[in-house]
Scaffold this active site. Structure first.
Site, mmCIF file in Angstrom:
data_model
loop_
_atom_site.group_PDB
_atom_site.id
_atom_site.type_symbol
_atom_site.label_atom_id
_atom_site.label_comp_id
_atom_site.label_asym_id
_atom_site.label_seq_id
_atom_site.Cartn_x
_atom_site.Cartn_y
_atom_site.Cartn_z
ATOM 1 N N LYS A 62 0.834 -1.213 0.000
ATOM 2 C CA LYS A 62 0.000 0.000 0.000
ATOM 3 C C LYS A 62 0.867 1.261 0.000
ATOM 4 C CE LYS A 62 -1.219 1.930 3.809
ATOM 5 N NZ LYS A 62 -1.266 3.123 4.619
ATOM 6 N N ASN A 63 1.801 1.361 0.926
ATOM 7 C CA ASN A 63 2.580 2.599 1.024
ATOM 8 C C ASN A 63 3.481 2.826 -0.188
ATOM 9 O OD1 ASN A 63 1.274 3.396 3.320
ATOM 10 N ND2 ASN A 63 2.795 2.542 4.719
ATOM 11 N N ARG A 132 -2.954 10.967 4.104
ATOM 12 C CA ARG A 132 -1.657 11.580 4.403
ATOM 13 C C ARG A 132 -0.802 11.671 3.126
ATOM 14 N NH1 ARG A 132 1.611 14.513 7.876
ATOM 15 N NH2 ARG A 132 3.738 13.773 7.741
ATOM 16 N N CYS A 156 -4.438 8.562 9.340
ATOM 17 C CA CYS A 156 -4.810 7.857 10.575
ATOM 18 C C CYS A 156 -4.563 8.712 11.808
ATOM 19 C CB CYS A 156 -4.017 6.551 10.679
ATOM 20 S SG CYS A 156 -4.797 5.211 9.771
ATOM 21 N N ARG A 161 1.512 14.850 12.894
ATOM 22 C CA ARG A 161 2.243 14.399 11.709
ATOM 23 C C ARG A 161 2.616 15.627 10.896
ATOM 24 N NH1 ARG A 161 -0.705 9.131 9.303
ATOM 25 N NH2 ARG A 161 1.339 8.814 8.370
ATOM 26 N N ASP A 164 6.813 19.873 8.112
ATOM 27 C CA ASP A 164 7.853 20.907 8.025
ATOM 28 C C ASP A 164 9.047 20.469 7.175
ATOM 29 O OD1 ASP A 164 7.850 19.226 10.476
ATOM 30 O OD2 ASP A 164 9.867 20.025 10.702
ATOM 31 N N GLN A 165 9.429 19.215 7.264
ATOM 32 C CA GLN A 165 10.597 18.769 6.482
ATOM 33 C C GLN A 165 10.273 18.683 4.993
ATOM 34 O OE1 GLN A 165 13.690 18.586 7.999
ATOM 35 N NE2 GLN A 165 12.368 19.475 9.585
ATOM 36 N N ASP A 345 4.445 0.451 12.197
ATOM 37 C CA ASP A 345 3.182 -0.081 11.671
ATOM 38 C C ASP A 345 2.889 -1.494 12.163
ATOM 39 O OD1 ASP A 345 3.063 2.284 10.300
ATOM 40 O OD2 ASP A 345 3.538 1.434 8.341
ATOM 41 N N ILE A 367 8.187 6.624 17.124
ATOM 42 C CA ILE A 367 7.977 7.355 15.862
ATOM 43 C C ILE A 367 6.791 8.316 15.988
ATOM 44 C CG2 ILE A 367 7.551 7.152 13.376
ATOM 45 C CD1 ILE A 367 10.205 5.869 14.175
ATOM 46 N N ARG A 437 -8.450 0.412 4.574
ATOM 47 C CA ARG A 437 -7.503 1.381 3.987
ATOM 48 C C ARG A 437 -6.209 0.695 3.583
ATOM 49 N NH1 ARG A 437 -7.455 7.190 6.737
ATOM 50 N NH2 ARG A 437 -5.966 7.328 5.041
#
Ligand code: EPZ
Length: 464
Positions: A62-63, A132, A156, A161, A164-165, A345, A367, A437
């Protein structure tokens, strides 16, 4: 409301109402919230206690797919993406591309993308907020059109989250980035220009976003302190297959030499690391014997090490992992870290397994700052859990008991599925759309391994 499936019988463990669990339970929306919900609601219902046995095939990641589909915007011809997972987040990402005028054609697991017809730089607010990964459109649209207007994304509920980076990276490449309310407006009058970018924080999404934008910048971009997750390598491989010049993906320094054009490609998405891990955990947690095919064992090393420590048998060869367990597990300590550390995850489903391990396990989430919403739900099933800042303590008990619980986010949902499979009795999981999802055909896959999982829709019951 009542559940069509019926047969729900919660058997709270004696510790459930006890001192340690009380504070955790009080933070939970739980089942009562879904009872007040007027709309017919779906649930996932699991008859627990059946060991998983057999073979299962892992789908596309998925990611990685989210990053690749977003990056496909940059292609100047048609690009074909294969092995796409059928999950809700990927469907939304495709819809986002279409909303910008991009032509897509899906056939089974294959998606053809033709971004030559792109006509907009501002995806619909509500749609972009769902995901996201819609933030990847900032880098992709800046690289393609020199402008992007994207809202701060949702995703989620797992804590703050930041972006800025991501934005620091875009600015370093020469874009002007303004934030108006929750809208990010980025534009670049000239072509983006390569730059040295040091990430103050290791970020998967930030690294991917800057990588995507830098492909079309003029000159060399060097991303230092880059994330090393498998999907960073995946998006770099995908972009390189279209003629990008990216070196070092998978290390903490990535070099991107910008190119003028990206040509057609046909590219297959790697197997899902987190689906693989969830299946490994579910196999072990149910004291089962499952052969997982079509996965990448090297991506699973941190999980494998921890399962071995807990007393689970794990064997791997080529693209196959076999997980076996027939006894009690040992309590262990886990700390989530960036790759190749233990993935955040998988922290949530792993907590379910540890709920019945011998002794007290410690789980440290480093994280995200709010990724423990599954603990109150586990407590409803009898788990003895205590939270102190970013450390969770899980005191093993002999059995979990079926209960009405809620999937509060995607991987919390996976934790509930694992717990439901382990539990004595019936577990009803509210809000299973979170699970959709990220897990493709999860009900079918689990049932093919001997689980008893079904989806039910609640019907109105006026007598209540
Ligand atoms: C990706 O999220 C994954 N999502 C997540 O998977 C995964 O949990 C996470 O990486 C970590 O592995 C996708 O790939 C779509 P980050 P991402 O940027 O990119 C902070 C799942 O369950 N940060 O590495 O959002 C941030 O607040 C999902 O499949 C900043 O401070 O993760 C967080 O605390 C959930 N500033 C930490 O870094 C920034 O600019 C890690 O975020 C960016 C991030």
């Amino acid at each position: 409301m009542s559940a069509q499936a019926g047969g729900y019988e919660a058997q709270p463990h004696p510790f459930n109402g006890g001192g340690e669990c009380r504070s955790i339970l009080s933070g939970s929306a739980g089942y009562s919230a879904s009872l007040q919900n007027e709309a017919p609601a779906e649930k996932m219902v699991i008859d627990g206690g059946y060991p998983l046995t057999g073979e299962v095939e892992i789908g596309g990641g998925k990611n990685p797919a989210l990053a690749v589909v977003a990056a496909s915007l940059l292609c100047d011809e048609t690009c074909v993406i294969e092995n796409l997972p059928y999950v809700e987040d990927v469907r939304v990402m495709i819809e986002l591309l279409e909303s910008l005028g991009v032509k897509t054609e899906r056939s089974g697991r294959t998606l053809a993308v033709d971004a030559r017809s792109i006509s907009g730089c501002a995806p619909p607010y509500e749609l972009a907020r769902k995901l996201r990964a819609s933030s990847y459109l900032i880098g992709a649209l800046l690289g393609k059109l020199g402008r992007a207007q994207v809202p701060y994304p949702g995703g989620c509920n797992i804590g703050k989250r930041g972006l800025d980076q991501h934005l620091k990276g875009m600015r370093a490449l020469g874009a002007r980035v303004d934030e108006a309310g929750d809208m990010i407006i980025a534009r670049s009058a000239r072509k983006l220009a390569g730059a040295d970018i040091y990430m103050d924080k290791i970020t998967v999404g930030g690294t991917i976003n800057v990588l995507i934008a830098a492909c079309r910048a003029q000159g060399l971009t060097v991303i230092s302190n880059a994330a090393k997750e498998p999907h960073i390598v995946e998006v770099a491989n995908f972009l390189n297959s279209m003629g990008a010049r990216i070196k070092g993906a998978g290390t903490d320094v990535i070099r991107v030499q910008g190119v003028e054009r990206l040509h057609e490609t046909s590219y297959a998405i790697i197997p899902d690391q987190i689906e693989t891990g969830t299946m490994m955990i579910a196999a072990a947690a149910t004291r089962g014997d499952v052969t997982i095919r079509g996965c990448i064992p090297t991506h699973m090393e941190a999980l494998t090490a921890k399962l071995l420590e807990a007393g689970v048998r794990v064997d791997d060869r080529d693209d196959v992992i076999r997980v076996r367990s027939n006894g009690a597990h040992r309590a262990i300590a886990i700390k989530t870290q960036v790759y190749p550390g233990f993935p955040t995850d998988l922290q949530q489903p792993m907590c379910s397994l540890l709920a019945t391990a011998r002794g007290t396990s410690t789980v440290t989430e480093s994280i995200f700052d709010d990724r423990f919403r599954h603990l109150p739900e586990l407590a409803r099933m009898g788990a003895r859990v205590r939270l102190n800042g970013s450390d969770a303590y899980i005191e093993g008990i002999p059995h979990l008991y079926g209960a009405a619980v809620t999937a509060t986010d995607l991987r919390a949902g996976a934790a509930m599925v694992v717990a439901g499979l382990m539990a004595h009795g019936v577990t009803e999981i509210a809000e299973p759309h979170y699970i959709d999802r990220g897990y493709e055909l999860i009900t079918d896959k689990l049932n093919s391994l001997g689980a008893r999982v079904r989806r039910v829709t609640e019907v109105a019951d006026d007598s209540l």
